[in-house]
Structure formats: structure tokens, C-alpha cells
Design a protein around this motif. Structure first.
Motif, PDB file in Angstrom:
ATOM      1  N   ALA A 158     -52.429 -65.850  44.437  1.00  0.00           N
ATOM      2  CA  ALA A 158     -51.844 -66.722  43.407  1.00  0.00           C
ATOM      3  C   ALA A 158     -50.393 -66.358  43.123  1.00  0.00           C
ATOM      4  O   ALA A 158     -49.576 -67.235  42.855  1.00  0.00           O
ATOM      5  N   PHE A 159     -50.038 -65.077  43.212  1.00  0.00           N
ATOM      6  CA  PHE A 159     -48.631 -64.693  43.045  1.00  0.00           C
ATOM      7  C   PHE A 159     -47.795 -65.231  44.211  1.00  0.00           C
ATOM      8  O   PHE A 159     -46.627 -65.544  44.048  1.00  0.00           O
ATOM      9  N   ALA A 160     -48.389 -65.326  45.396  1.00  0.00           N
ATOM     10  CA  ALA A 160     -47.674 -65.846  46.565  1.00  0.00           C
ATOM     11  C   ALA A 160     -47.548 -67.362  46.515  1.00  0.00           C
ATOM     12  O   ALA A 160     -46.548 -67.918  46.967  1.00  0.00           O
ATOM     13  N   PHE A 161     -48.553 -68.037  45.963  1.00  0.00           N
ATOM     14  CA  PHE A 161     -48.583 -69.501  45.917  1.00  0.00           C
ATOM     15  C   PHE A 161     -48.950 -69.976  44.514  1.00  0.00           C
ATOM     16  O   PHE A 161     -50.026 -70.540  44.298  1.00  0.00           O
ATOM     17  N   PRO A 162     -48.078 -69.736  43.559  1.00  0.00           N
ATOM     18  CA  PRO A 162     -48.401 -70.101  42.170  1.00  0.00           C
ATOM     19  C   PRO A 162     -48.337 -71.604  41.939  1.00  0.00           C
ATOM     20  O   PRO A 162     -47.448 -72.292  42.440  1.00  0.00           O
ATOM     21  N   SER A 163     -49.284 -72.094  41.194  1.00  0.00           N
ATOM     22  CA  SER A 163     -49.283 -73.492  40.769  1.00  0.00           C
ATOM     23  C   SER A 163     -48.331 -73.642  39.592  1.00  0.00           C
ATOM     24  O   SER A 163     -48.076 -72.685  38.860  1.00  0.00           O
ATOM     25  N   SER A 164     -47.836 -74.844  39.404  1.00  0.00           N
ATOM     26  CA  SER A 164     -46.984 -75.104  38.237  1.00  0.00           C
ATOM     27  C   SER A 164     -47.824 -75.333  36.982  1.00  0.00           C
ATOM     28  O   SER A 164     -47.298 -75.367  35.877  1.00  0.00           O
ATOM     29  N   TYR A 206     -57.543 -69.484  32.539  1.00  0.00           N
ATOM     30  CA  TYR A 206     -58.499 -68.382  32.578  1.00  0.00           C
ATOM     31  C   TYR A 206     -57.858 -67.006  32.473  1.00  0.00           C
ATOM     32  O   TYR A 206     -58.538 -66.026  32.208  1.00  0.00           O
ATOM     33  N   SER A 207     -56.559 -66.928  32.722  1.00  0.00           N
ATOM     34  CA  SER A 207     -55.898 -65.622  32.711  1.00  0.00           C
ATOM     35  C   SER A 207     -54.415 -65.771  32.408  1.00  0.00           C
ATOM     36  O   SER A 207     -53.762 -66.673  32.920  1.00  0.00           O
ATOM     37  N   ARG A 208     -53.909 -64.852  31.617  1.00  0.00           N
ATOM     38  CA  ARG A 208     -52.462 -64.793  31.378  1.00  0.00           C
ATOM     39  C   ARG A 208     -51.803 -63.796  32.325  1.00  0.00           C
ATOM     40  O   ARG A 208     -50.593 -63.701  32.380  1.00  0.00           O
ATOM     41  N   GLU A 209     -52.624 -63.062  33.067  1.00  0.00           N
ATOM     42  CA  GLU A 209     -52.112 -62.023  33.958  1.00  0.00           C
ATOM     43  C   GLU A 209     -51.568 -62.567  35.270  1.00  0.00           C
ATOM     44  O   GLU A 209     -50.720 -61.942  35.902  1.00  0.00           O
ATOM     45  N   TYR A 210     -52.068 -63.695  35.720  1.00  0.00           N
ATOM     46  CA  TYR A 210     -51.642 -64.271  36.990  1.00  0.00           C
ATOM     47  C   TYR A 210     -51.752 -65.795  36.923  1.00  0.00           C
ATOM     48  O   TYR A 210     -52.511 -66.345  36.133  1.00  0.00           O
ATOM     49  N   PRO A 211     -50.988 -66.495  37.774  1.00  0.00           N
ATOM     50  CA  PRO A 211     -50.989 -67.962  37.740  1.00  0.00           C
ATOM     51  C   PRO A 211     -52.211 -68.554  38.441  1.00  0.00           C
ATOM     52  O   PRO A 211     -52.949 -67.845  39.126  1.00  0.00           O
ATOM     53  N   LEU A 212     -52.389 -69.853  38.267  1.00  0.00           N
ATOM     54  CA  LEU A 212     -53.352 -70.566  39.092  1.00  0.00           C
ATOM     55  C   LEU A 212     -52.818 -70.606  40.507  1.00  0.00           C
ATOM     56  O   LEU A 212     -51.606 -70.573  40.728  1.00  0.00           O
ATOM     57  N   LEU A 213     -53.707 -70.715  41.448  1.00  0.00           N
ATOM     58  CA  LEU A 213     -53.351 -70.760  42.860  1.00  0.00           C
ATOM     59  C   LEU A 213     -53.125 -72.200  43.297  1.00  0.00           C
ATOM     60  O   LEU A 213     -53.940 -73.075  43.018  1.00  0.00           O
ATOM     61  N   ASP A 214     -52.022 -72.467  43.968  1.00  0.00           N
ATOM     62  CA  ASP A 214     -51.733 -73.784  44.541  1.00  0.00           C
ATOM     63  C   ASP A 214     -52.366 -73.831  45.931  1.00  0.00           C
ATOM     64  O   ASP A 214     -51.750 -73.440  46.925  1.00  0.00           O
ATOM     65  N   TYR A 215     -53.631 -74.289  45.989  1.00  0.00           N
ATOM     66  CA  TYR A 215     -54.364 -74.281  47.250  1.00  0.00           C
ATOM     67  C   TYR A 215     -53.727 -75.197  48.290  1.00  0.00           C
ATOM     68  O   TYR A 215     -53.757 -74.901  49.476  1.00  0.00           O
ATOM     69  N   ARG A 216     -53.148 -76.300  47.881  1.00  0.00           N
ATOM     70  CA  ARG A 216     -52.527 -77.215  48.846  1.00  0.00           C
ATOM     71  C   ARG A 216     -51.402 -76.507  49.599  1.00  0.00           C
ATOM     72  O   ARG A 216     -51.334 -76.540  50.824  1.00  0.00           O
ATOM     73  N   GLU A 217     -50.528 -75.848  48.860  1.00  0.00           N
ATOM     74  CA  GLU A 217     -49.420 -75.125  49.496  1.00  0.00           C
ATOM     75  C   GLU A 217     -49.945 -73.972  50.350  1.00  0.00           C
ATOM     76  O   GLU A 217     -49.472 -73.739  51.468  1.00  0.00           O
ATOM     77  N   LEU A 218     -50.938 -73.247  49.830  1.00  0.00           N
ATOM     78  CA  LEU A 218     -51.524 -72.137  50.579  1.00  0.00           C
ATOM     79  C   LEU A 218     -52.140 -72.633  51.889  1.00  0.00           C
ATOM     80  O   LEU A 218     -51.941 -72.024  52.942  1.00  0.00           O
ATOM     81  N   LYS A 219     -52.896 -73.728  51.847  1.00  0.00           N
ATOM     82  CA  LYS A 219     -53.534 -74.244  53.051  1.00  0.00           C
ATOM     83  C   LYS A 219     -52.508 -74.632  54.112  1.00  0.00           C
ATOM     84  O   LYS A 219     -52.694 -74.349  55.295  1.00  0.00           O
ATOM     85  N   GLU A 220     -51.432 -75.269  53.709  1.00  0.00           N
ATOM     86  CA  GLU A 220     -50.380 -75.635  54.661  1.00  0.00           C
ATOM     87  C   GLU A 220     -49.759 -74.388  55.285  1.00  0.00           C
ATOM     88  O   GLU A 220     -49.553 -74.322  56.493  1.00  0.00           O
ATOM     89  N   TRP A 221     -49.454 -73.415  54.455  1.00  0.00           N
ATOM     90  CA  TRP A 221     -48.853 -72.173  54.922  1.00  0.00           C
ATOM     91  C   TRP A 221     -49.792 -71.452  55.889  1.00  0.00           C
ATOM     92  O   TRP A 221     -49.384 -71.024  56.963  1.00  0.00           O
ATOM     93  N   ALA A 222     -51.047 -71.306  55.501  1.00  0.00           N
ATOM     94  CA  ALA A 222     -52.019 -70.595  56.329  1.00  0.00           C
ATOM     95  C   ALA A 222     -52.248 -71.316  57.656  1.00  0.00           C
ATOM     96  O   ALA A 222     -52.286 -70.680  58.716  1.00  0.00           O
ATOM     97  N   SER A 223     -52.381 -72.619  57.611  1.00  0.00           N
ATOM     98  CA  SER A 223     -52.598 -73.401  58.826  1.00  0.00           C
ATOM     99  C   SER A 223     -51.436 -73.238  59.802  1.00  0.00           C
ATOM    100  O   SER A 223     -51.647 -73.115  61.014  1.00  0.00           O
ATOM    101  N   SER A 224     -50.223 -73.198  59.292  1.00  0.00           N
ATOM    102  CA  SER A 224     -49.056 -73.042  60.160  1.00  0.00           C
ATOM    103  C   SER A 224     -49.032 -71.668  60.829  1.00  0.00           C
ATOM    104  O   SER A 224     -48.324 -71.469  61.810  1.00  0.00           O
ATOM    105  N   ARG A 225     -49.809 -70.732  60.315  1.00  0.00           N
ATOM    106  CA  ARG A 225     -49.883 -69.386  60.875  1.00  0.00           C
ATOM    107  C   ARG A 225     -51.201 -69.122  61.604  1.00  0.00           C
ATOM    108  O   ARG A 225     -51.499 -67.991  61.977  1.00  0.00           O
ATOM    109  N   GLY A 226     -52.004 -70.173  61.779  1.00  0.00           N
ATOM    110  CA  GLY A 226     -53.241 -70.033  62.545  1.00  0.00           C
ATOM    111  C   GLY A 226     -54.460 -69.596  61.759  1.00  0.00           C
ATOM    112  O   GLY A 226     -55.408 -69.086  62.333  1.00  0.00           O
TER     113      GLY A 226
END
Length: 109
Positions: free
Chosen positions: A48-54, A59-79
Motif C-alpha cells: 500500500a505504501f508503494a501503490f497508495p490509493s487517493s 481501517y487504519s491511519r498507519e497506512y493508505p488503502l492499496l490501489d489494486y488497479r495501479e498495482l496490477k498494471e505494474w505487476a503485470s508489466s513485470r511478469g
């Protein structure tokens, strides 16, 4: 299943400030590149720190929500394919389960 949970995730949190998403992405990229298994797990907050949602995390003030769409694109581009791993979530962390990375079959077989 392999995991970079214990070694690299501990190092990630010690090295990078939570708001430095580019550094978190780079560290995640390095950890995945060094990973020799077909599957890897990462702790939700670290991804979530790598791909924070806006959107604020309700559920937590310690870390952001995860932007799964951005994460999926990034991960897919790396196999890698990415998906939540709720079955591996520690008690009390059902809203922030680990993230499973699974290697995609090579296109060059």
C-alpha cells in the motif's frame, strides 16, 4: 510457496519513509526480481505504501488503502499476477490481507 515476508519486508519499513511510493515500488521490484519461487507474499501495508490509493483508509491511519488497479498494471508489466491472500492474513487483519504475487508464464516458450 516462497515469500519475501520476513527478510525484505522488515528491511523495506526500516529504509523507506511511508510517503515515498517510488522508493517502495523500487524495493518491491528488487525483492520480486531476486525471488526464486513462482509465488511470493508481501505485507499489505508495504504494498500500500508503494501503490497508495487517493481514497482514505477507513481501517487504519498507519497506512493508505492499496490501489489494486495501479498495482496490477505494474505487476503485470513485470511478469507477475497479483491478488489478495486473505487466507494468509493474521488474526485481526482481514481488511489488510497479504498480497500474493504469482509469476506469469513466459511468453517466449
Amino acid at each position: 510457496m516462497g515469500s519475501f515476508y520476513a527478510n525484505d519486508n522488515a528491511r523495506l519499513s526500516a529504509v523507506h519513509a511511508p510517503k515515498d511510493s517510488q522508493a517502495w515500488q523500487h524495493a518491491l521490484d528488487l525483492a520480486l526480481a531476486a525471488h526464486n519461487s513462482e509465488d511470493a507474499l508481501a505485507r499489505y501495508p508495504h504494498v500500500a505504501f508503494a501503490f497508495p490509493s487517493s481514497v482514505p483508509n477507513p481501517y487504519s491511519r498507519e497506512y493508505p488503502l492499496l490501489d489494486y488497479r495501479e498495482l496490477k498494471e505494474w505487476a503485470s508489466s513485470r511478469g507477475w499476477r497479483v491478488r489478495p491472500a486473505p487466507e494468509r492474513a493474521p488474526a485481526g487483519e482481514k481488511y489488510s490481507p497479504p498480497v500474493r504475487f504469482t509469476r506469469l508464464p513466459s511468453r517466449y516458450h
